[in-house]
Design a protein around this motif. Structure first.
Motif, PDB file in Angstrom:
ATOM      1  N   ILE A 128       0.749  -1.589   0.118  1.00  0.00           N
ATOM      2  CA  ILE A 128       0.162   0.002   0.223  1.00  0.00           C
ATOM      3  C   ILE A 128       1.490   1.076   0.287  1.00  0.00           C
ATOM      4  O   ILE A 128       0.273   2.232  -0.839  1.00  0.00           O
ATOM      5  CB  ILE A 128      -0.902   0.063   1.237  1.00  0.00           C
ATOM      6  N   VAL A 129       1.927   0.950   0.288  1.00  0.00           N
ATOM      7  CA  VAL A 129       2.414   2.610   0.595  1.00  0.00           C
ATOM      8  C   VAL A 129       3.059   2.746  -0.827  1.00  0.00           C
ATOM      9  O   VAL A 129       4.059   3.820  -1.220  1.00  0.00           O
ATOM     10  CB  VAL A 129       3.943   2.371   1.321  1.00  0.00           C
ATOM     11  N   ASP A 130       3.640   1.557  -1.128  1.00  0.00           N
ATOM     12  CA  ASP A 130       4.586   1.537  -2.964  1.00  0.00           C
ATOM     13  C   ASP A 130       3.443   2.174  -3.600  1.00  0.00           C
ATOM     14  O   ASP A 130       3.483   3.100  -4.471  1.00  0.00           O
ATOM     15  CB  ASP A 130       4.879   0.099  -3.552  1.00  0.00           C
ATOM     16  N   TRP A 131       1.681   1.830  -3.407  1.00  0.00           N
ATOM     17  CA  TRP A 131       1.496   2.547  -4.427  1.00  0.00           C
ATOM     18  C   TRP A 131       0.896   3.633  -4.012  1.00  0.00           C
ATOM     19  O   TRP A 131       0.577   4.371  -5.246  1.00  0.00           O
ATOM     20  CB  TRP A 131      -0.190   1.486  -3.958  1.00  0.00           C
ATOM     21  N   ALA A 132       0.663   4.151  -2.779  1.00  0.00           N
ATOM     22  CA  ALA A 132       0.147   5.445  -2.035  1.00  0.00           C
ATOM     23  C   ALA A 132       2.011   6.522  -3.289  1.00  0.00           C
ATOM     24  O   ALA A 132       1.656   7.744  -3.476  1.00  0.00           O
ATOM     25  CB  ALA A 132       0.216   5.698  -0.878  1.00  0.00           C
ATOM     26  N   VAL A 133       3.128   5.716  -2.523  1.00  0.00           N
ATOM     27  CA  VAL A 133       3.598   6.771  -3.484  1.00  0.00           C
ATOM     28  C   VAL A 133       4.221   7.068  -4.878  1.00  0.00           C
ATOM     29  O   VAL A 133       4.356   7.493  -5.697  1.00  0.00           O
ATOM     30  CB  VAL A 133       5.445   6.442  -2.668  1.00  0.00           C
TER      31      VAL A 133
END
Length: 189
Positions: free
Chosen positions: A117-122
């Motif tokens: 989810i962090v990868d998607w957000a960034v």
């Protein structure tokens, strides 16, 4: 429905939606005592109506682009979740969180799911800063922040009143350039 694999162990990440309220309530019931040590979810999700309302609130946040909720499943069974409690694209800031029921602890599921989810957000949404706010006594969650390459920004002393007791909260974060560097180091291994 889509699912994102979290590894070779059959774990995957899937959205959680209001129509899954019964299953969600059963999941919370299985982990109620364990989850409730540091997370107020068991105090909010107490019956089918409150389960549906919780999931609907996150569906509404997703529709408003202000939050997300995804279930962690192992062999199809819901065992935990990761979420963006706050998601502010205009400011480029999000707050991630998680929980697991006891049967799923110790497998790296949260770390793997939060990476997704962090990868998607960034990378997809342009989020610059992802925060992780955790009770100072919640060592497993602090360990997740460390494994994700987050930096401890500080301690908010006595900032969280939970079940009649004041708790210190630690704020951890990762900035987009730092996230990309950590991800590149993982890829080099």
């Amino acid at each position: 429905m889509f699912a994102i694999p979290l590894g070779d162990d059959g774990a995957e990440l899937r959205p959680l939606e209001p129509w899954q309220a019964e299953e969600f309530l059963a999941h919370v019931d299985r982990g109620r005592e364990f989850i409730g040590r540091y997370n107020g979810l068991p105090d909010v999700v107490t019956d089918l109506d409150s389960s549906r309302a919780f999931l609907q609130a996150y569906a509404d946040r997703a529709a408003d682009d202000a939050g997300r909720l995804c279930g962690i499943r192992v062999a199809g069974e819901l065992v935990g979740a990761v979420l963006f409690r706050r998601f502010d694209v205009a400011q480029g800031v999000a707050e991630a969180g998680c929980w697991l029921e006891p049967s799923a602890v110790g497998r790296g599921l949260v770390t793997r799911a939060v990476r997704v989810i962090v990868d998607w957000a960034v990378e997809q949404r342009g989020i610059h800063r992802v925060e992780w706010v955790v009770s100072s006594g919640n060592e497993p969650s602090i360990a997740v922040a460390r494994r994700l390459g987050m930096t401890k920004d500080g301690v908010l002393r006595g900032s969280y009143l939970y079940r009649g007791e004041r708790h210190d909260e630690e704020v951890w974060s990762v900035l987009a350039p730092q996230w990309r560097a950590v991800r590149a180091q993982r890829a080099d291994r």
